[in-house]
Scaffold this motif. Structure first.
Motif, PDB file in Angstrom:
ATOM      1  N   GLU A 195       0.840  -1.212   0.000  1.00  0.00           N
ATOM      2  CA  GLU A 195       0.000   0.000   0.000  1.00  0.00           C
ATOM      3  C   GLU A 195       0.872   1.258   0.000  1.00  0.00           C
ATOM      4  OE1 GLU A 195      -3.713   1.944   2.551  1.00  0.00           O
ATOM      5  OE2 GLU A 195      -2.560   0.285   3.390  1.00  0.00           O
ATOM      6  N   THR A 196       1.911   1.254   0.837  1.00  0.00           N
ATOM      7  CA  THR A 196       2.822   2.406   0.913  1.00  0.00           C
ATOM      8  C   THR A 196       3.547   2.617  -0.418  1.00  0.00           C
ATOM      9  OG1 THR A 196       3.172   1.978   3.263  1.00  0.00           O
ATOM     10  CG2 THR A 196       4.765   3.398   2.178  1.00  0.00           C
ATOM     11  N   LEU A 197       4.028   1.538  -1.003  1.00  0.00           N
ATOM     12  CA  LEU A 197       4.723   1.632  -2.289  1.00  0.00           C
ATOM     13  C   LEU A 197       3.796   2.203  -3.359  1.00  0.00           C
ATOM     14  CD1 LEU A 197       6.681  -1.744  -2.302  1.00  0.00           C
ATOM     15  CD2 LEU A 197       7.712   0.531  -2.394  1.00  0.00           C
ATOM     16  N   HIS A 198       2.577   1.704  -3.387  1.00  0.00           N
ATOM     17  CA  HIS A 198       1.629   2.162  -4.407  1.00  0.00           C
ATOM     18  C   HIS A 198       1.298   3.644  -4.251  1.00  0.00           C
ATOM     19  CE1 HIS A 198      -1.742   2.270  -7.158  1.00  0.00           C
ATOM     20  NE2 HIS A 198      -2.516   2.720  -6.175  1.00  0.00           N
ATOM     21  N   GLU A 199       0.982   4.054  -3.018  1.00  0.00           N
ATOM     22  CA  GLU A 199       0.510   5.421  -2.802  1.00  0.00           C
ATOM     23  C   GLU A 199       1.630   6.450  -2.808  1.00  0.00           C
ATOM     24  OE1 GLU A 199      -1.745   5.415   0.792  1.00  0.00           O
ATOM     25  OE2 GLU A 199      -3.422   4.280  -0.068  1.00  0.00           O
ATOM     26  N   ARG A 200       2.777   6.123  -2.211  1.00  0.00           N
ATOM     27  CA  ARG A 200       3.827   7.136  -2.048  1.00  0.00           C
ATOM     28  C   ARG A 200       4.931   7.067  -3.101  1.00  0.00           C
ATOM     29  NH1 ARG A 200       5.022   7.400   4.485  1.00  0.00           N
ATOM     30  NH2 ARG A 200       2.854   7.683   5.175  1.00  0.00           N
ATOM     31  N   SER A 234       4.460  11.290  -2.235  1.00  0.00           N
ATOM     32  CA  SER A 234       5.539  12.023  -1.560  1.00  0.00           C
ATOM     33  C   SER A 234       6.930  11.552  -1.975  1.00  0.00           C
ATOM     34  CB  SER A 234       5.382  11.891  -0.044  1.00  0.00           C
ATOM     35  OG  SER A 234       5.300  10.525   0.336  1.00  0.00           O
ATOM     36  N   TYR A 235       7.069  10.278  -2.395  1.00  0.00           N
ATOM     37  CA  TYR A 235       8.383   9.760  -2.805  1.00  0.00           C
ATOM     38  C   TYR A 235       8.404   9.354  -4.278  1.00  0.00           C
ATOM     39  CZ  TYR A 235       9.110   9.428   2.248  1.00  0.00           C
ATOM     40  OH  TYR A 235       9.220   9.712   3.583  1.00  0.00           O
ATOM     41  N   TYR A 236       7.449   9.838  -5.037  1.00  0.00           N
ATOM     42  CA  TYR A 236       7.384   9.421  -6.451  1.00  0.00           C
ATOM     43  C   TYR A 236       8.507  10.050  -7.265  1.00  0.00           C
ATOM     44  CZ  TYR A 236       5.775   8.776 -11.220  1.00  0.00           C
ATOM     45  OH  TYR A 236       5.698   8.439 -12.547  1.00  0.00           O
ATOM     46  N   VAL A 237       9.270   9.200  -7.944  1.00  0.00           N
ATOM     47  CA  VAL A 237      10.300   9.643  -8.888  1.00  0.00           C
ATOM     48  C   VAL A 237      10.041   8.999 -10.249  1.00  0.00           C
ATOM     49  CG1 VAL A 237      12.777   9.716  -9.390  1.00  0.00           C
ATOM     50  CG2 VAL A 237      11.984   9.860  -7.031  1.00  0.00           C
ATOM     51  N   GLY A 238       9.564   7.786 -10.218  1.00  0.00           N
ATOM     52  CA  GLY A 238       9.263   7.015 -11.409  1.00  0.00           C
ATOM     53  C   GLY A 238       8.761   5.641 -10.994  1.00  0.00           C
ATOM     54  N   THR A 239       8.650   4.742 -11.956  1.00  0.00           N
ATOM     55  CA  THR A 239       8.072   3.426 -11.650  1.00  0.00           C
ATOM     56  C   THR A 239       9.094   2.292 -11.702  1.00  0.00           C
ATOM     57  OG1 THR A 239       7.450   3.127 -13.982  1.00  0.00           O
ATOM     58  CG2 THR A 239       5.798   4.104 -12.520  1.00  0.00           C
ATOM     59  N   SER A 240      10.362   2.599 -11.874  1.00  0.00           N
ATOM     60  CA  SER A 240      11.378   1.550 -11.919  1.00  0.00           C
ATOM     61  C   SER A 240      11.855   1.200 -10.517  1.00  0.00           C
ATOM     62  CB  SER A 240      12.571   1.980 -12.780  1.00  0.00           C
ATOM     63  OG  SER A 240      13.334   2.953 -12.093  1.00  0.00           O
ATOM     64  N   VAL A 241      12.552   0.071 -10.407  1.00  0.00           N
ATOM     65  CA  VAL A 241      13.124  -0.340  -9.117  1.00  0.00           C
ATOM     66  C   VAL A 241      14.166   0.688  -8.667  1.00  0.00           C
ATOM     67  CG1 VAL A 241      14.290  -2.192  -7.859  1.00  0.00           C
ATOM     68  CG2 VAL A 241      12.736  -2.760  -9.727  1.00  0.00           C
ATOM     69  N   ALA A 242      14.931   1.210  -9.619  1.00  0.00           N
ATOM     70  CA  ALA A 242      15.947   2.228  -9.305  1.00  0.00           C
ATOM     71  C   ALA A 242      15.290   3.496  -8.773  1.00  0.00           C
ATOM     72  CB  ALA A 242      16.776   2.545 -10.545  1.00  0.00           C
ATOM     73  N   ASP A 243      14.111   3.850  -9.314  1.00  0.00           N
ATOM     74  CA  ASP A 243      13.397   5.040  -8.828  1.00  0.00           C
ATOM     75  C   ASP A 243      12.923   4.833  -7.391  1.00  0.00           C
ATOM     76  OD1 ASP A 243      13.674   6.364 -11.265  1.00  0.00           O
ATOM     77  OD2 ASP A 243      11.850   5.479 -12.078  1.00  0.00           O
ATOM     78  N   VAL A 244      12.430   3.659  -7.098  1.00  0.00           N
ATOM     79  CA  VAL A 244      11.987   3.347  -5.734  1.00  0.00           C
ATOM     80  C   VAL A 244      13.182   3.388  -4.776  1.00  0.00           C
ATOM     81  CG1 VAL A 244      10.960   1.564  -4.247  1.00  0.00           C
ATOM     82  CG2 VAL A 244      10.037   1.964  -6.527  1.00  0.00           C
ATOM     83  N   ASN A 245      14.338   2.910  -5.258  1.00  0.00           N
ATOM     84  CA  ASN A 245      15.574   2.849  -4.458  1.00  0.00           C
ATOM     85  C   ASN A 245      15.955   4.211  -3.873  1.00  0.00           C
ATOM     86  OD1 ASN A 245      18.917   1.514  -5.160  1.00  0.00           O
ATOM     87  ND2 ASN A 245      18.104   2.436  -3.353  1.00  0.00           N
TER      88      ASN A 245
END
Length: 417
Positions: free
Chosen positions: A369-374, A381-392
């Motif tokens: 849920e946190t990954l999806h929303e943020r 609040s932490y959105y940069v993109g949808t790749s694993v590197a962006d989440v990193n």
């Protein structure tokens, strides 16, 4: 007088010697190198003058030396600068190499797979079940096709205007040697034979040949043995009219079951998918797939939870598995065992609380849920993109996390066909 003579003699000698010297100096002529066959002091002087530089030449050569020294110094400075630049570039390259070695680059290859062996077997079973249901439907339709011939039955009933009359006229008794068969009995028998031929009903044909009808006394059957009487009206309606609706309902139910199985097969046949560039993309893995992928690890009991998290929060289940494998060491870490935290979310240090839930499934659902929303939704609040590197970039300190998670995800996908 003697002393005076001696002084005069000395003076004369000096004058004479002086005159002789001056005469000798006057008569000496210069000697040239080409006139002399043998070397002389003059030639040696010439050779020495040719080989040894003069004072002016010395000045010039020293000046030239100074220039060359200056040039050498300049070239040395240039060379040292070049060497310095080369060394600095080399250092930068070596630093980059060291940084590359210290971080794991994130692979970007998307992986597609079929379902696991269990899923393939499950599909085969469902397909065979569909064939069986379709065969049953076909048999029912054949029966209904017979029922579609009920126009003939309706024509048969037209001779009995009311239900009561049909009930009375279609009561029959077995033929005995004492039974008198009327023309009316023969006419009814012929109609029953025609109906039996239409429906391919051997039982009705037997009834037509063994019974006569038209018992007018409703209590007459009480006087006879049950085996000697028959209610043809009940037989005909029970076999050809009432079952029609039930058969139609049966076909409908079987059709619904077939459609449900086809939908399941379609879901099972979907390509399993993991794209490290877009972890919003659904993996399509089933619970059986997840069990196959996590078999032999401490994450196996949560196979269904990963699939559920993907279905509810639209985060790729293989990505979630990769996070759990990396963060919890395949479910063996202290946080996994004591806090039900398989994904390491919020654990920035040993003292950090993190996401702690009553069960591992709830922990996984909270992370998804946190990954999806943020992290994976624009505006988060932490959105940069949808790749694993962006989440990193916000999920974990250090840039080796993405490469490690993707590596585990590939490892999991390789367990599928």
């Amino acid at each position: 007088m003697a002393m005076k003579k001696v002084g005069d003699d000395k003076l004369r000698r000096k004058v004479v010697s002086f005159l002789l010297v001056t005469l000798m100096m006057a008569t000496i002529t210069p000697v040239h190198a080409d006139e002399v066959s043998e070397p002389t002091t003059a030639t040696t002087e010439v050779t020495t003058t040719e080989t040894k530089p003069t004072t002016t030449e010395k000045k010039e050569t020293t000046h030239h030396k100074k220039k060359t020294v200056k040039k050498d110094k300049k070239t040395k400075k240039k060379n040292t600068k070049k060497d310095g630049k080369k060394k600095s570039k080399h250092k930068e390259k070596s630093k980059k190499k060291e940084n590359k070695k210290s971080t794991i680059p994130m692979p970007k290859r998307a992986v597609k797979k079929k379902g696991c062996d269990t899923v393939q077997k499950k599909i085969v079973k469902m397909q065979s079940k569909i064939k069986k249901l379709q065969k049953e439907q076909k048999n029912i339709r054949k029966e209904i096709k017979k029922e579609n011939k009920k126009e003939a039955l309706q024509r048969f009933y037209q001779q009995y205007p009311t239900e009561r009359e049909a009930t009375m006229k279609l009561r029959g008794q077995k033929i005995t040697p004492l039974t008198k068969i009327s023309e009316e009995d023969d006419a009814l028998r012929n109609r029953l034979f025609s109906l039996a031929n239409t429906f391919h009903d051997d039982q009705l044909r037997k009834i037509a040949s063994e019974y006569v009808f038209g018992v007018r006394d409703l209590n007459f059957e009480d006087l006879l043995n049950e085996d000697d009487t028959i209610d043809l009206n009940t037989y005909l309606k029970g076999k050809y009219i009432a079952p029609t609706q039930n058969m139609q309902i049966g076909i409908k139910n079987k059709d619904q079951e077939i459609q449900k199985l086809k939908k399941q097969i379609k879901e099972e046949k979907k390509t399993r998918f993991f794209d490290p560039k877009n972890v919003n993309s659904i993996s399509n893995i089933t619970v059986d797939d997840a069990k196959k992928m996590l078999s032999g690890t401490q994450l196996y009991p949560e196979a269904e939870a990963f699939v559920k998290a993907e279905r509810i929060h639209h985060v790729n289940a293989v990505f979630l598995m990769g996070i759990a494998a990396h963060e919890s060491a395949w479910g063996t870490s202290r946080r996994a065992r004591e806090d039900n935290n398989l994904t390491g979310y919020g654990v920035y240090s040993d003292s950090a609380k993190g996401i702690n839930k009553p069960s591992k499934e709830e922990g996984l659902l909270a992370t998804a849920e946190t990954l999806h929303e943020r992290y994976l939704t624009p505006g988060g609040s932490y959105y940069v993109g949808t790749s694993v590197a962006d989440v990193n970039k916000h999920y974990c300190v250090g840039n080796e996390w993405a490469g490690a998670v993707v590596g585990y995800a590939y490892q999991l996908m390789n367990k599928l066909n």
